[in-house]
Design a protein around this motif. Structure first.
Motif, mmCIF file in Angstrom:
data_model
loop_
_atom_site.group_PDB
_atom_site.id
_atom_site.type_symbol
_atom_site.label_atom_id
_atom_site.label_comp_id
_atom_site.label_asym_id
_atom_site.label_seq_id
_atom_site.Cartn_x
_atom_site.Cartn_y
_atom_site.Cartn_z
ATOM 1 N N TYR A 36 1.290 -3.454 -12.570
ATOM 2 C CA TYR A 36 2.309 -2.402 -12.601
ATOM 3 C C TYR A 36 3.698 -2.953 -12.909
ATOM 4 O O TYR A 36 4.403 -2.442 -13.769
ATOM 5 C CB TYR A 36 2.389 -1.674 -11.255
ATOM 6 C CG TYR A 36 1.239 -0.777 -10.910
ATOM 7 C CD1 TYR A 36 0.940 0.341 -11.674
ATOM 8 C CD2 TYR A 36 0.459 -1.028 -9.785
ATOM 9 C CE1 TYR A 36 -0.107 1.187 -11.342
ATOM 10 C CE2 TYR A 36 -0.592 -0.188 -9.444
ATOM 11 C CZ TYR A 36 -0.875 0.910 -10.226
ATOM 12 O OH TYR A 36 -1.910 1.749 -9.891
ATOM 13 N N ASP B 164 7.790 5.932 -9.317
ATOM 14 C CA ASP B 164 6.983 4.805 -8.859
ATOM 15 C C ASP B 164 6.682 5.052 -7.391
ATOM 16 O O ASP B 164 7.487 4.733 -6.514
ATOM 17 C CB ASP B 164 7.719 3.484 -9.067
ATOM 18 C CG ASP B 164 6.872 2.270 -8.698
ATOM 19 O OD1 ASP B 164 5.734 2.444 -8.215
ATOM 20 O OD2 ASP B 164 7.358 1.141 -8.889
ATOM 21 N N THR B 165 5.542 5.672 -7.123
ATOM 22 C CA THR B 165 5.180 6.081 -5.772
ATOM 23 C C THR B 165 3.911 5.361 -5.340
ATOM 24 O O THR B 165 2.906 5.380 -6.067
ATOM 25 C CB THR B 165 4.929 7.608 -5.723
ATOM 26 O OG1 THR B 165 6.117 8.275 -6.161
ATOM 27 C CG2 THR B 165 4.564 8.064 -4.326
ATOM 28 N N LEU B 166 3.936 4.751 -4.157
ATOM 29 C CA LEU B 166 2.774 4.085 -3.595
ATOM 30 C C LEU B 166 1.786 5.138 -3.112
ATOM 31 O O LEU B 166 2.159 6.051 -2.365
ATOM 32 C CB LEU B 166 3.193 3.174 -2.439
ATOM 33 C CG LEU B 166 2.087 2.360 -1.787
ATOM 34 C CD1 LEU B 166 1.448 1.403 -2.798
ATOM 35 C CD2 LEU B 166 2.644 1.575 -0.606
ATOM 36 N N LYS C 131 -2.674 1.251 -5.114
ATOM 37 C CA LYS C 131 -2.526 2.191 -6.227
ATOM 38 C C LYS C 131 -1.121 2.775 -6.183
ATOM 39 O O LYS C 131 -0.577 3.041 -5.123
ATOM 40 C CB LYS C 131 -3.546 3.327 -6.134
ATOM 41 C CG LYS C 131 -4.928 2.959 -6.591
ATOM 42 C CD LYS C 131 -5.853 4.163 -6.573
ATOM 43 C CE LYS C 131 -5.536 5.073 -7.722
ATOM 44 N NZ LYS C 131 -6.466 6.188 -7.874
ATOM 45 N N ARG C 132 -0.582 2.966 -7.386
ATOM 46 C CA ARG C 132 0.749 3.571 -7.506
ATOM 47 C C ARG C 132 0.709 4.638 -8.594
ATOM 48 O O ARG C 132 -0.111 4.573 -9.499
ATOM 49 C CB ARG C 132 1.787 2.496 -7.869
ATOM 50 C CG ARG C 132 2.045 1.541 -6.752
ATOM 51 C CD ARG C 132 2.617 0.205 -7.148
ATOM 52 N NE ARG C 132 3.844 0.201 -7.903
ATOM 53 C CZ ARG C 132 4.404 -0.924 -8.359
ATOM 54 N NH1 ARG C 132 3.874 -2.108 -8.130
ATOM 55 N NH2 ARG C 132 5.516 -0.868 -9.053
ATOM 56 N N TRP C 133 1.598 5.599 -8.452
ATOM 57 C CA TRP C 133 1.805 6.628 -9.474
ATOM 58 C C TRP C 133 3.073 6.215 -10.206
ATOM 59 O O TRP C 133 4.176 6.387 -9.699
ATOM 60 C CB TRP C 133 1.957 7.988 -8.817
ATOM 61 C CG TRP C 133 2.094 9.132 -9.762
ATOM 62 C CD1 TRP C 133 3.272 9.707 -10.173
ATOM 63 C CD2 TRP C 133 1.061 9.858 -10.414
ATOM 64 N NE1 TRP C 133 3.032 10.746 -11.035
ATOM 65 C CE2 TRP C 133 1.666 10.863 -11.206
ATOM 66 C CE3 TRP C 133 -0.329 9.769 -10.425
ATOM 67 C CZ2 TRP C 133 0.939 11.756 -11.978
ATOM 68 C CZ3 TRP C 133 -1.050 10.663 -11.189
ATOM 69 C CH2 TRP C 133 -0.412 11.634 -11.958
ATOM 70 N N VAL C 134 2.899 5.596 -11.389
ATOM 71 C CA VAL C 134 4.029 5.057 -12.136
ATOM 72 C C VAL C 134 4.133 5.794 -13.462
ATOM 73 O O VAL C 134 3.207 5.732 -14.291
ATOM 74 C CB VAL C 134 3.874 3.534 -12.380
ATOM 75 C CG1 VAL C 134 5.044 3.004 -13.193
ATOM 76 C CG2 VAL C 134 3.757 2.786 -11.056
#
Length: 131
Positions: free
Chosen positions: A15, A33-35, A40-43
């Motif tokens: 990431y 950019d959320t953990l 896993k992250r929402w990037v």
């Protein structure tokens, strides 16, 4: 009915490396950019001034996903980055030492060059012909 493609997933090796490349070399904006847990992250990133589709980074897990990093389309150009100033953006690619696969050419639809991201995914940089 109104629909749109909101995100395209780009499988990445890491990431943070992907964020650095896209924000520092291509000047994309980091939108989110959320953990999510379990590493896993929402990037989400997008080109400057974009109001359309974003890239969603997905860090590869397991051998099958890792085998796709940099080759999601079997060696074809994968993504198309339209620009309002080809010379500015092509010069930026050169200045940032981004690998150029095909030098600029003038086609009936516009000026285009092919470059690679940090993983080897191929992109077209295109300034369309004004209609």
């Amino acid at each position: 009915m109104k629909q749109k493609i909101a995100h395209i997933t780009l499988v990445v090796d890491n990431y943070d490396d992907a964020i650095r490349f896209y924000t520092e070399k291509l000047h994309f904006t980091l939108i989110e950019d959320t953990l999510l847990g379990d590493n896993k992250r929402w990037v989400l990133v997008a080109p400057p001034g974009s109001e359309g589709c974003n890239l969603l980074f997905a860090q590869a897990v397991g051998e099958e996903q890792k085998s796709r990093v940099g080759n999601q389309t079997g060696g074809r150009v994968f993504l198309f980055l339209y620009t309002d100033d080809f010379e500015r953006d092509f010069r930026n690619l050169l200045d940032k030492a981004v690998k150029i696969v095909r030098q600029p050419v003038h086609e009936p639809y516009g000026t285009v060059a092919v470059f690679e991201d940090l993983y080897g995914n191929m992109w077209d940089l295109i300034q369309p012909v004004r209609q």
